[in-house]
Design an enzyme around this catalytic site. Structure first.
Site, PDB file in Angstrom:
ATOM      1  N   LYS A 139       0.924  -1.334  -0.015  1.00 40.03           N
ATOM      2  CA  LYS A 139       0.071  -0.046   0.077  1.00 40.03           C
ATOM      3  C   LYS A 139       0.951   1.238   0.063  1.00 40.03           C
ATOM      4  CE  LYS A 139      -3.543  -2.346   2.483  1.00 40.03           C
ATOM      5  NZ  LYS A 139      -3.356  -2.854   3.743  1.00 40.03           N
ATOM      6  N   ARG A 140       2.065   1.248   0.418  1.00 39.29           N
ATOM      7  CA  ARG A 140       2.924   2.197   0.465  1.00 39.29           C
ATOM      8  C   ARG A 140       3.293   2.846  -0.868  1.00 39.29           C
ATOM      9  NH1 ARG A 140       5.292  -1.110   4.143  1.00 39.29           N
ATOM     10  NH2 ARG A 140       7.018  -1.676   2.479  1.00 39.29           N
TER      11      ARG A 140
END
Ligand code: GLU
Length: 275
Positions: free
Chosen positions: A247-248
């Site tokens: 998700k980063r």
């Protein structure tokens, strides 16, 4: 008939890695005139959100994916997981574990597995009267699978993976995994194994990051007498630094790519599936 599935958890937005996984399963089903199913793995109430689920459905449809039948949501099937836990308990394969994450991290003797420390079995030999007294006192507990006992009951096992071939199961690879959590009615391993059976999945398509999980899930299939699917674990997409997407890597999110003007065909190609 081939039946594959994509089973995201609604804990965030989909990125290119998810698109790869979804397209991998979808193409495999469609190429064989089979069925492709969508399952929302929302068993963890503390991390899953309905708005992420809506975003997942929207992003998949935009990408050009369609799925057969209705979407299965794990949170709507708690009674089925409970019944499976009762069967495992009846076979004497579960034990209550009162250890917190901190207790486990502090256990110096914890053996290491491929995914970090393996539960050292602290509560496995707990006398039943002590366990009952702690339950009566309201101490929170999880239910763990006694993997050695389950392995004895199941006998030697293998699973068939399209990349790795026939793979011998190592029942203790991830230790005595949690099947019912302190804070959630069931766990990933139990729900995913039961759902693949109940939904008639014939080929489990997912990333290689879940290869170790297959050892545990094959053991659960054996002791519960479930269908045995084949497996197709695929390679994982990586970012520019060579790390697995997460998700980063917001810029590689499907919604972000769409908002930046990329077409669905371009995104399918970026995910490794050019038309
Ligand atoms: N829900 C899992 C995840 O998002 C995938 C489950 C599976 O494919 O077995 O990582």
């Amino acid at each position: 008939m081939i039946v594959t599935r994509f089973a995201p958890s609604p804990t965030g937005l989909l990125h290119l890695g998810h698109a790869h996984s979804a397209l991998f399963g979808w193409r495999k089903a469609r190429a064989a005139a089979g069925r492709f199913l969508l399952r929302i793995e929302d068993i963890d109430p503390s991390r899953c959100r309905p708005d992420f689920e809506s975003a997942i459905l929207r992003d998949l449809a935009w990408l050009g994916l369609d799925w057969d039948g209705t979407v299965r949501r794990q949170s709507e099937h708690l009674a089925e997981y409970r019944a499976a836990l009762d069967r495992l308990s009846g076979l004497g394969l579960l034990y209550p574990c009162f250890c917190s994450r901190k207790d486990i991290a502090a256990a110096v003797s914890a053996p290491h597995g491929p995914e970090g420390p393996v539960y050292p079995g602290t509560c496995r030999g707990l006398a039943p009267e002590i366990a009952e007294a702690r339950k009566a006192k309201g101490d929170p507990y999880a239910l763990r699978l006694d993997s050695a006992k389950a392995a004895l009951l199941a006998g030697p096992l293998t699973f068939a993976d399209e990349r790795e071939g026939e793979t011998p199961v190592r029942p203790g690879l991830l230790g005595d995994v949690v099947l019912a959590r302190r804070d959630a009615p069931a766990s990933y391993h139990l729900c995913v194994t039961l759902d693949d059976h109940l939904q008639g999945v014939t080929v489990v398509t997912r990333g290689l990051d879940l290869f170790h999980a297959t050892h545990v899930q094959r053991l659960i299939q054996a002791v519960l007498g479930l269908n045995i699917p084949r497996y197709a674990h695929h390679l994982l997409l990586t970012n520019a630094a060579g790390e697995r997407l997460s998700k980063r890597d917001g810029a590689l999110g499907l919604a972000a790519l769409r908002d930046a003007g990329r077409s669905a065909a371009e995104v399918r190609a970026l995910a490794g599936f050019p038309d």
